[in-house]
Each structure stands twice: as structure tokens, then as C-alpha cells.
Design an enzyme around this catalytic site. Structure first.
Site, PDB file in Angstrom:
ATOM      1  N   LYS A   1       0.827  -1.217   0.000  1.00 55.52           N
ATOM      2  CA  LYS A   1       0.000   0.000   0.000  1.00 55.52           C
ATOM      3  C   LYS A   1       0.864   1.270   0.000  1.00 55.52           C
ATOM      4  O   LYS A   1       2.083   1.186   0.153  1.00 55.52           O
ATOM      5  CB  LYS A   1      -0.953  -0.040   1.198  1.00 55.52           C
ATOM      6  CG  LYS A   1      -1.860  -1.296   1.179  1.00 55.52           C
ATOM      7  CD  LYS A   1      -2.865  -1.303   0.043  1.00 55.52           C
ATOM      8  CE  LYS A   1      -3.351  -2.672  -0.392  1.00 55.52           C
ATOM      9  NZ  LYS A   1      -4.139  -3.430   0.544  1.00 55.52           N
TER      10      LYS A   1
HETATM   11  C1  LIG Z   1      -5.127  -4.638   0.767  1.00 57.93           C
HETATM   12  C2  LIG Z   1      -6.610  -4.576   0.757  1.00 57.93           C
HETATM   13  C3  LIG Z   1      -7.387  -5.005   1.846  1.00 57.93           C
HETATM   14  C4  LIG Z   1      -6.804  -5.737   3.001  1.00 57.93           C
HETATM   15  O1  LIG Z   1      -5.857  -5.013   3.687  1.00 57.93           O
HETATM   16  P1  LIG Z   1      -5.024  -5.762   4.829  1.00 57.93           P
HETATM   17  O2  LIG Z   1      -4.362  -4.648   5.574  1.00 57.93           O
HETATM   18  O3  LIG Z   1      -4.039  -6.643   4.123  1.00 57.93           O
HETATM   19  O4  LIG Z   1      -5.967  -6.540   5.650  1.00 57.93           O
HETATM   20  C5  LIG Z   1      -8.748  -4.782   1.812  1.00 57.93           C
HETATM   21  N1  LIG Z   1      -9.334  -4.219   0.759  1.00 57.93           N
HETATM   22  C6  LIG Z   1      -8.633  -3.817  -0.311  1.00 57.93           C
HETATM   23  C7  LIG Z   1      -9.351  -3.142  -1.434  1.00 57.93           C
HETATM   24  C8  LIG Z   1      -7.249  -3.992  -0.351  1.00 57.93           C
HETATM   25  O5  LIG Z   1      -6.553  -3.632  -1.439  1.00 57.93           O
END
Ligand SMILES: *Cc1c(COP(=O)(O)O)cnc(C)c1O
Length: 388
Positions: free
Chosen positions: A192
Site C-alpha cells: 500500500k
Molecule cells: C489490501 C486490501 C485489503 C486488506 O488489507 P489488509 O491490511 O491486508 O488486511 C482490503 N481491501 C482492499 C481493497 C485492499 O486492497
């Protein structure tokens, strides 16, 4: 201490994403290790305060993932068996899984074919007397039509939980995502815009939801370990509800704090890179580019393009780029195409044609602050060579 990771150059294999970690991150983590306090503690508390300020939210609760945040938000709203929650089929499976975890029914809907965000029209059509909440996803850091969604939610008395996993630092009509609405949940996963390795943050303006979410993230316990530390009767606590083990470690919070401090810089770098890509890739027949929208400042979490000639040509582009040592992503396999969702909820191919068309033609090109300029140039040249 060893040198931080060098940036990605043209001669390296260009992964479709990689975090930018420097000396400050290494030092922050080392300091936590030296302190001896590794679980939730002063760094998590400071991180929450800094996140709250960065977003302009009343409350921020740090947890060990965005998925955990979505889950406890649904619990805090009292959503469970017999309820329906509407979300987009075009997301990571976590968005729908959390709905199934609380025993509610995930009601998937199709996307807008241009933004790949949930279609407000389809969303409204999917509302039934059982509907309790909507989970919009700000795909690739482009905010959904939140005015429309909030208007629909208010008319039908529904909660809105924003899956803001992609949307750190994003502006919607001049307001930061997370500063308005019921609840927004951000991700600090390794891919992210900012990362703590693993982690997530829930923001809300509701005192009640914030308290419930905090409790549910730590066994339903009235006070966490850090709140009790050094107090009289430090051993005393009550359990007020069923809760989960979702707290964030101070090791990760320390990393998240450094990254949060660089969020605006990172997003500015992403914007510059995206504009360079948009310019470099303009005018290619058969390639549909993402774009800016006047209502928002997107953070370019992804750079998703469509190969409009279809899946075979898209797959050929992925192979061509791989041969040039350029990795790509594919966002997403629509949730309704997974076996579990077909067997449990009766979804089938053909249910959501826009999402399926995007899935068949999408590819996410590398775009992130750790990329050197020359690497961006190489990606642009390689895509152009493919279409020549
Ligand atoms: C990465 C992601 C998640 C999950 O995030 P985590 O921190 O790994 O639990 C949820 N929704 C979307 C759209 C994502 O890209």
C-alpha cells in the site's frame, strides 16, 4: 546498521510494487527493539494520534490489518446473521469475506465501467429491507461518488464503511478520506502507499463506534495493556463483549509512524510519476489509460490500464513486459467468480458484466516511489514497443 534498500533501476527486475524504506525506518524499528516494549504501547498510541491529525478524523484506532478493521467495524454496528451488506465485486476478497465472518450476506454489485468503483445505481437497486450497510472501495485511490452513496445511505438508514485500503491521503472534494462519514478503514499492508509491514487503521467521528471498535480489537477487554501499565490495580480489567486479537505491535507502529510522515511526499511522487506515464503512454490505440477527475485528488495507489483488444492481447502484454523484466499486477479477479462465493451465495459468471470486462482487460503497471526515473522511462518505452 546496514544501508537501506537501493531504489529500483532499469537493469533490475522491476516488481509491480515495492515499499520505499530508508534509514529512518531502520532506526525507528531498532529503537523499539532496544526499548524492550514490543506489543501495543507508546508507538501505537503516537501513531494513532498522528494518523488522526493527518486525516482530520476524530478517532483513529490502529489494528493489525485493514481486514481486521472492516471486521470489527461490522461487529461494532451490530451486523450479523439475517442482515445484508452491499459491496463491490471488484475488490480484494477481504472486503467480502468480513461480511461472511459476521454471518451476514455479502450482496455484490457491479462497477462503473470507467472508474471501476461501485456503481451507485446498481447499489441502490440491490437494497432490500435486510440491508444494513454499504462497503464502498476507493479503487486505486480514486474516491467513490461519496455524496451519492451517503445520500442513498441516509434515505435507507444504512451504515457506510469505506474500504480505504487504497486511499491514504486521498482528497474528495477538498476533504480527506477518513475525515467524514461513519467509518473508513486504511491498510498498511506491504503493497500500500504507506506500510508498517502489516497493519490497518480505522477512523471514525463516532465516540461510541470508536470505543466499541477499540474493545473488539482486543478481546472485548475494557482497557488495553498499555492503558493499564504502571497504574494502581494494573492487573484489573473487565471483558464487555466477545472480541478479537487484532492489536498492532509497537514494532510495526514505529515503522508506520515514519511512513506516515512521508505520506504526502510519497503521494506527490506517485502523482508526478502518473503524469509522466499518462503523457508517455498517450495516443496508443488499444490502450485505455486512467485519468484525473476534478472532484478528487487521487493518490495513484495503482496505475491500472485496459488493453481494449481483449484478454489475449492483455495477456500478451503481461508476457512481453515480463521478458523485459517488468512485473505487473492484475486488479482484480471479481469476487463473484470465486468458487466459495458461487457455492455459498449462488453467484455465477455473467452476473456483473462491467467488472468481468475490466478483469479481462486490466493490467496494473509498476508505479511507486522506490522506482527511479529511468525505470519509469523503461516501462513507458516497453509498453510503446509492444503496441508498435
Ligand atoms: C489490501 C486490501 C485489503 C486488506 O488489507 P489488509 O491490511 O491486508 O488486511 C482490503 N481491501 C482492499 C481493497 C485492499 O486492497
Amino acid at each position: 546498521m546496514s544501508a537501506p534498500l537501493p531504489r529500483v533501476e532499469q537493469r533490475d527486475f522491476i516488481n509491480y510494487c515495492r515499499p520505499l524504506l530508508e534509514q529512518a525506518e531502520l532506526e525507528a524499528v531498532q529503537k523499539v527493539l532496544e526499548s524492550g516494549w514490543l506489543t501495543t504501547g507508546p508507538n501505537t498510541e503516537a501513531f494513532e494520534n498522528e494518523f488522526k491529525q493527518a486525516v482530520g478524523a476524530r478517532h483513529a484506532i490502529a489494528l493489525n490489518s485493514c481486514t481486521a478493521g472492516l471486521h470489527v467495524a461490522l461487529c461494532a454496528m451490530g451486523i450479523g446473521p439475517g442482515d445484508e451488506v452491499i459491496t463491490t465485486t471488484y475488490s480484494f476478497v477481504a472486503t467480502a469475506h468480513v461480511i461472511t465472518w459476521v454471518g451476514a450476506r455479502p450482496v455484490l454489485v457491479d462497477v462503473d465501467p470507467e472508474t471501476f468503483n461501485i456503481s451507485p445505481e446498481q447499489l441502490e437497486k440491490a437494497i432490500t429491507p435486510r440491508t444494513k450497510a454499504i462497503i464502498p472501495v476507493h479503487f486505486a485511490g480514486l474516491p467513490c461518488d461519496m455524496d451519492r452513496i451517503h445520500e442513498i445511505a441516509a434515505r435507507h438508514d444504512l451504515w457506510v464503511i469505506e474500504d480505504a485500503a487504497h486511499a491514504a491521503g486521498v482528497d474528495y472534494k477538498g476533504a480527506k478520506i477518513g475525515s467524514f462519514g461513519d467509518v473508513a478503514v486504511f491498510s498498511l499492508y506491504a503493497t500500500k502507499n504507506i506500510t508498517s509491514g502489516e497493519g490497518g487503521v480505522v477512523t471514525t467521528s463516532s465516540d461510541e463506534l470508536a470505543a466499541a471498535i477499540r474493545r473488539l480489537g482486543f478481546f472485548g477487554i475494557s482497557k488495553d495493556i498499555w492503558e493499564r501499565h504502571g497504574k494502581p490495580r494494573a492487573w484489573d480489567y473487565d471483558v464487555r463483549s466477545q472480541g478479537f486479537k487484532y492489536n498492532l505491535s509497537d514494532v510495526l507502529a514505529a515503522l508506520g509512524r515514519v511512513q506516515l510522515g512521508r505520506l504526502d511526499t510519497f503521494n506527490r511522487m506517485r502523482r508526478d510519476m502518473a503524469h509522466r506515464m499518462l503523457e508517455g503512454l498517450s495516443g496508443i490505440k488499444g490502450l485505455q489509460l486512467p485519468r484525473e477527475y476534478p472532484y478528487a485528488q487521487r493518490n495513484w495507489h495503482l496505475f491500472p490500464v485496459l488493453v481494449t483488444d481483449g484478454a489475449e492481447r492483455r495477456d500478451a502484454l503481461i508476457t512481453f513486459l515480463r521478458e523485459r523484466k517488468i512485473g505487473t499486477g492484475l486488479h482484480y479477479i471479481p469476487i463473484h467468480l470465486f468458487t466459495f462465493y458461487q457455492q455459498q451465495y449462488g453467484y455465477k459468471p455473467g452476473d456483473f458484466p462491467h467488472a468481468e470486462k475490466v478483469y479481462a482487460t486490466e493490467v496494473s503497471l509498476p508505479l511507486y516511489p522506490a522506482l527511479k526515473d529511468e525505470a519509469i522511462g523503461w516501462i513507458i518505452q516497453s509498453v510503446r514497443d509492444f503496441f508498435r
